[in-house]
Scaffold this motif. Structure first.
Motif, PDB file in Angstrom:
ATOM      1  N   ILE A  39       0.843  -1.204   0.000  1.00  0.00           N
ATOM      2  CA  ILE A  39       0.000   0.000   0.000  1.00  0.00           C
ATOM      3  C   ILE A  39       0.876   1.251   0.000  1.00  0.00           C
ATOM      4  O   ILE A  39       0.623   2.208  -0.738  1.00  0.00           O
ATOM      5  CB  ILE A  39      -0.964  -0.013   1.202  1.00  0.00           C
ATOM      6  CG1 ILE A  39      -2.035  -1.087   0.993  1.00  0.00           C
ATOM      7  CG2 ILE A  39      -1.594   1.358   1.423  1.00  0.00           C
ATOM      8  CD1 ILE A  39      -2.836  -1.410   2.232  1.00  0.00           C
ATOM      9  N   GLU A  40       1.923   1.240   0.801  1.00  0.00           N
ATOM     10  CA  GLU A  40       2.813   2.399   0.877  1.00  0.00           C
ATOM     11  C   GLU A  40       3.490   2.668  -0.466  1.00  0.00           C
ATOM     12  O   GLU A  40       3.488   3.794  -0.959  1.00  0.00           O
ATOM     13  CB  GLU A  40       3.867   2.183   1.974  1.00  0.00           C
ATOM     14  CG  GLU A  40       4.691   3.395   2.264  1.00  0.00           C
ATOM     15  CD  GLU A  40       3.895   4.577   2.789  1.00  0.00           C
ATOM     16  OE1 GLU A  40       4.317   5.721   2.520  1.00  0.00           O
ATOM     17  OE2 GLU A  40       2.851   4.393   3.437  1.00  0.00           O
ATOM     18  N   PHE A  41       4.050   1.644  -1.100  1.00  0.00           N
ATOM     19  CA  PHE A  41       4.750   1.845  -2.371  1.00  0.00           C
ATOM     20  C   PHE A  41       3.800   2.194  -3.509  1.00  0.00           C
ATOM     21  O   PHE A  41       4.118   3.048  -4.335  1.00  0.00           O
ATOM     22  CB  PHE A  41       5.607   0.631  -2.725  1.00  0.00           C
ATOM     23  CG  PHE A  41       6.890   0.577  -1.947  1.00  0.00           C
ATOM     24  CD1 PHE A  41       7.897   1.509  -2.167  1.00  0.00           C
ATOM     25  CD2 PHE A  41       7.088  -0.380  -0.976  1.00  0.00           C
ATOM     26  CE1 PHE A  41       9.084   1.478  -1.446  1.00  0.00           C
ATOM     27  CE2 PHE A  41       8.260  -0.421  -0.247  1.00  0.00           C
ATOM     28  CZ  PHE A  41       9.261   0.505  -0.476  1.00  0.00           C
ATOM     29  N   LEU A  42       2.648   1.545  -3.581  1.00  0.00           N
ATOM     30  CA  LEU A  42       1.692   1.872  -4.647  1.00  0.00           C
ATOM     31  C   LEU A  42       1.093   3.255  -4.440  1.00  0.00           C
ATOM     32  O   LEU A  42       0.569   3.846  -5.388  1.00  0.00           O
ATOM     33  CB  LEU A  42       0.601   0.813  -4.753  1.00  0.00           C
ATOM     34  CG  LEU A  42       1.047  -0.530  -5.327  1.00  0.00           C
ATOM     35  CD1 LEU A  42      -0.131  -1.500  -5.383  1.00  0.00           C
ATOM     36  CD2 LEU A  42       1.669  -0.361  -6.709  1.00  0.00           C
ATOM     37  N   GLY A  43       1.156   3.764  -3.229  1.00  0.00           N
ATOM     38  CA  GLY A  43       0.691   5.123  -2.974  1.00  0.00           C
ATOM     39  C   GLY A  43       1.605   6.162  -3.601  1.00  0.00           C
ATOM     40  O   GLY A  43       1.205   7.307  -3.797  1.00  0.00           O
ATOM     41  N   LEU A  44       2.825   5.763  -3.909  1.00  0.00           N
ATOM     42  CA  LEU A  44       3.773   6.682  -4.536  1.00  0.00           C
ATOM     43  C   LEU A  44       3.538   6.805  -6.035  1.00  0.00           C
ATOM     44  O   LEU A  44       3.645   7.879  -6.601  1.00  0.00           O
ATOM     45  CB  LEU A  44       5.212   6.211  -4.289  1.00  0.00           C
ATOM     46  CG  LEU A  44       5.634   6.112  -2.824  1.00  0.00           C
ATOM     47  CD1 LEU A  44       7.021   5.480  -2.717  1.00  0.00           C
ATOM     48  CD2 LEU A  44       5.618   7.489  -2.171  1.00  0.00           C
ATOM     49  N   ARG A  45       3.236   5.641  -6.673  1.00  0.00           N
ATOM     50  CA  ARG A  45       3.005   5.642  -8.122  1.00  0.00           C
ATOM     51  C   ARG A  45       2.501   4.277  -8.567  1.00  0.00           C
ATOM     52  O   ARG A  45       2.608   3.298  -7.845  1.00  0.00           O
ATOM     53  CB  ARG A  45       4.278   6.011  -8.871  1.00  0.00           C
ATOM     54  CG  ARG A  45       5.379   4.977  -8.754  1.00  0.00           C
ATOM     55  CD  ARG A  45       6.649   5.431  -9.483  1.00  0.00           C
ATOM     56  NE  ARG A  45       7.680   4.425  -9.441  1.00  0.00           N
ATOM     57  CZ  ARG A  45       8.454   4.161  -8.398  1.00  0.00           C
ATOM     58  NH1 ARG A  45       8.298   4.846  -7.288  1.00  0.00           N
ATOM     59  NH2 ARG A  45       9.382   3.233  -8.463  1.00  0.00           N
ATOM     60  N   THR A  46       1.992   4.220  -9.774  1.00  0.00           N
ATOM     61  CA  THR A  46       1.587   2.967 -10.400  1.00  0.00           C
ATOM     62  C   THR A  46       2.845   2.166 -10.708  1.00  0.00           C
ATOM     63  O   THR A  46       3.854   2.730 -11.146  1.00  0.00           O
ATOM     64  CB  THR A  46       0.804   3.253 -11.693  1.00  0.00           C
ATOM     65  OG1 THR A  46      -0.381   3.968 -11.348  1.00  0.00           O
ATOM     66  CG2 THR A  46       0.438   1.982 -12.423  1.00  0.00           C
ATOM     67  N   MET A  47       2.787   0.857 -10.466  1.00  0.00           N
ATOM     68  CA  MET A  47       3.963   0.012 -10.681  1.00  0.00           C
ATOM     69  C   MET A  47       3.592  -1.301 -11.350  1.00  0.00           C
ATOM     70  O   MET A  47       2.475  -1.784 -11.193  1.00  0.00           O
ATOM     71  CB  MET A  47       4.657  -0.317  -9.359  1.00  0.00           C
ATOM     72  CG  MET A  47       5.281   0.837  -8.666  1.00  0.00           C
ATOM     73  SD  MET A  47       6.195   0.242  -7.230  1.00  0.00           S
ATOM     74  CE  MET A  47       6.556   1.773  -6.438  1.00  0.00           C
ATOM     75  N   ARG A  48       4.546  -1.862 -12.047  1.00  0.00           N
ATOM     76  CA  ARG A  48       4.413  -3.203 -12.585  1.00  0.00           C
ATOM     77  C   ARG A  48       4.825  -4.186 -11.492  1.00  0.00           C
ATOM     78  O   ARG A  48       5.460  -3.818 -10.504  1.00  0.00           O
ATOM     79  CB  ARG A  48       5.276  -3.358 -13.834  1.00  0.00           C
ATOM     80  CG  ARG A  48       4.763  -2.422 -14.947  1.00  0.00           C
ATOM     81  CD  ARG A  48       5.495  -2.582 -16.208  1.00  0.00           C
ATOM     82  NE  ARG A  48       5.203  -3.910 -16.773  1.00  0.00           N
ATOM     83  CZ  ARG A  48       5.769  -4.379 -17.869  1.00  0.00           C
ATOM     84  NH1 ARG A  48       6.642  -3.647 -18.522  1.00  0.00           N
ATOM     85  NH2 ARG A  48       5.467  -5.566 -18.326  1.00  0.00           N
TER      86      ARG A  48
END
Length: 127
Positions: A39-48
């Motif tokens: 949740i924390e990392f996807l809150g920064l940006r869209t990722m593969r």
């Protein structure tokens, strides 16, 4: 769950028992270190997928896939498949996921504020 004043303003058709049960289920689903990091990392940006796996660090392919499916099932993560060869898949937080990230950030802020207090208490009560 809520206090009497909060409950008093709910519409009569509100099913508090169902909402409480659902809240407990969702909290159980996200109350692990991997989901909170995702949740924390996807809150920064869209990722593969592989980009997210590298960012999270230490998570296996299987565990990341399981956590993403659970977060998607709960409406917190959106999976977008792009029609390319091979297919490209992106993951991002939904509005509900972004709102939860705000709550998680608040919990992290609380931890930072009370870190000394928590550590002191833990030294008095060894496990």
């Amino acid at each position: 769950m809520g206090n009497r004043q909060e409950i008093g303003v709910l519409p009569p058709e509100a099913d508090l028992a169902r909402a409480d049960s659902l809240a407990r289920e969702i909290f159980s689903d996200i109350a692990n270190k991997w989901s909170l990091l995702i949740i924390e990392f996807l809150g920064l940006r869209t990722m593969r997928f592989n980009e997210l796996r590298r960012e999270v660090g230490g998570i296996s392919h299987k565990v990341l896939a399981q956590n993403l499916r659970t977060l998607e099932r709960n409406g917190l993560v959106e999976r977008t498949v792009h029609p390319t060869v091979p297919p490209s898949v992106d993951y991002s937080l939904t509005d509900a996921g972004q709102a939860l990230r705000t709550v998680v950030d608040g919990m992290c802020d609380w931890t930072q504020t009370y870190l000394g207090h928590i550590e002191d208490s833990r030294t008095r009560f060894p496990s």
